[in-house]
Design a protein around this motif. Structure first.
Motif, PDB file in Angstrom:
ATOM      1  N   MET A   1       0.727  -1.263   0.068  1.00  0.00           N
ATOM      2  CA  MET A   1      -0.041  -0.062   0.006  1.00  0.00           C
ATOM      3  C   MET A   1       0.752   1.470   0.030  1.00  0.00           C
ATOM      4  SD  MET A   1      -2.950   0.941   2.901  1.00  0.00           S
ATOM      5  CE  MET A   1      -3.749  -0.501   2.410  1.00  0.00           C
ATOM      6  N   ARG A   2       0.365   2.217  -0.822  1.00  0.00           N
ATOM      7  CA  ARG A   2       1.014   3.547  -0.872  1.00  0.00           C
ATOM      8  C   ARG A   2       0.339   4.492  -0.211  1.00  0.00           C
ATOM      9  NH1 ARG A   2       2.144   3.066  -7.124  1.00  0.00           N
ATOM     10  NH2 ARG A   2       0.066   2.157  -6.648  1.00  0.00           N
ATOM     11  N   ILE A   3       0.783   5.261   1.130  1.00  0.00           N
ATOM     12  CA  ILE A   3       0.184   6.380   1.615  1.00  0.00           C
ATOM     13  C   ILE A   3       0.633   7.441   1.399  1.00  0.00           C
ATOM     14  CG2 ILE A   3      -0.641   6.898   3.809  1.00  0.00           C
ATOM     15  CD1 ILE A   3      -2.083   4.132   3.308  1.00  0.00           C
ATOM     16  N   ALA A   4      -0.392   8.452   0.940  1.00  0.00           N
ATOM     17  CA  ALA A   4       0.209   9.850   0.610  1.00  0.00           C
ATOM     18  C   ALA A   4      -0.500  10.705   1.488  1.00  0.00           C
ATOM     19  CB  ALA A   4      -0.115  10.214  -1.053  1.00  0.00           C
ATOM     20  N   ARG A   5       0.148  12.110   1.661  1.00  0.00           N
ATOM     21  CA  ARG A   5      -0.847  13.005   2.335  1.00  0.00           C
ATOM     22  C   ARG A   5      -0.657  14.076   1.222  1.00  0.00           C
ATOM     23  NH1 ARG A   5       0.409  17.631   5.689  1.00  0.00           N
ATOM     24  NH2 ARG A   5       2.512  17.562   5.484  1.00  0.00           N
TER      25      ARG A   5
END
Length: 267
Positions: free
Chosen positions: A1-5
């Motif tokens: 999973m790739r979590i961005a802000r």
């Protein structure tokens, strides 16, 4: 999973980046999640094309803990020995910037250099006096980082706070990748003014670290408590070199992505 802000028309959110990076930004979307990413991820239902939002630093850490001379060739290029234990220093939270934010050259230095690094992001519930197994459980994910350094000030001061601590001296991003095996990843740094003619300045592999990631997190946690969202920088391969105004510096780490930042003079 790739979590961005990321920032969007209605504010700032965390989200999951969907799609394959090889397709380019136009082929990626970001699905907003409710609240903070530490814990059960639930989606709000909102979704944007990645090209329609602005990526921010993927996390705002309370502290950035860095490790010096963790690649033997980097230690050698500065005439230093590999330390017997991890060599720690801190970068302030105010040094953190995100993708495409500008690295600002301070007027106090004539030799600012890039340092491409794998960054470790600590998850819930943090880490305090953790053994190796607990340290591995404390890791939320990984991102790219650039430990920008005023090398002349580092040499002049004899300690590293000023040289490493200027505002904008800790780019991180583009997102946090979870569930990644980081035992042998390529770490690359490219610098140039033309995106089609970037020069490879650093090229190394994480397998060449003197102290691996679980050992570093465990060691740090015996010195200071690591809180959720804190970041640990794991050292840089050989090849660090100066940056000048007008450059763009790009850190690429296999399995994560790329972090690009322009270099500008202080206004």
């Amino acid at each position: 999973m790739r979590i961005a802000r990321f920032a969007h028309a209605k504010g700032m959110s965390f989200g999951v980046v969907e799609g394959e990076p090889e397709a380019g930004p136009s082929g990626l979307t970001v699905a907003e999640i409710d609240g903070h990413p530490f814990g059960q991820v639930t989606f709000s239902g909102a979704r944007w094309a990645l090209s329609d939002v602005r990526l921010l630093s993927p996390i705002l850490p309370s502290k950035v803990v860095c490790v010096g001379r963790n690649y033997a060739e980097h230690a050698a290029e500065h005439g230093s020995e590999v330390p017997k234990e991890p060599l720690l220093f801190l970068k302030p939270s105010t040094s953190v910037i995100g993708p495409r934010d500008a690295i600002r050259l301070p007027i106090f230095s004539r030799q600012v250099e890039h340092e491409a690094e794998l960054a470790v992001v600590i998850g819930a519930p943090g880490a305090r006096r953790a053994d190796r197994a607990a340290a591995e459980r404390a890791i939320f994910g990984y991102t790219c980082a650039n430990d920008v350094t005023a090398r002349d000030l580092q040499r002049a001061d004899g300690q590293w706070t000023r040289a490493k601590g200027f505002d904008s001296f800790c780019p991180i991003g583009p997102w946090i990748t979870t569930g990644l095996d980081v035992t042998d990843l390529e770490v690359r740094c490219e610098v140039g003014r033309d995106p089609e003619e970037m020069e490879v300045r650093q090229l190394g592999r994480t397998q060449d670290m003197v102290f691996d990631v679980p050992a570093l997190v465990s060691y740090v946690s015996h010195v200071m408590t690591l809180l959720p969202g804190d970041v640990v920088l794991t050292g840089t391969p050989a090849g660090v070199s100066p940056l000048v105004a007008g450059d763009t510096v790009t850190v690429r780490i296999e399995g994560i992505g790329e972090l690009s930042n322009p270099v500008v003079p202080v206004g």
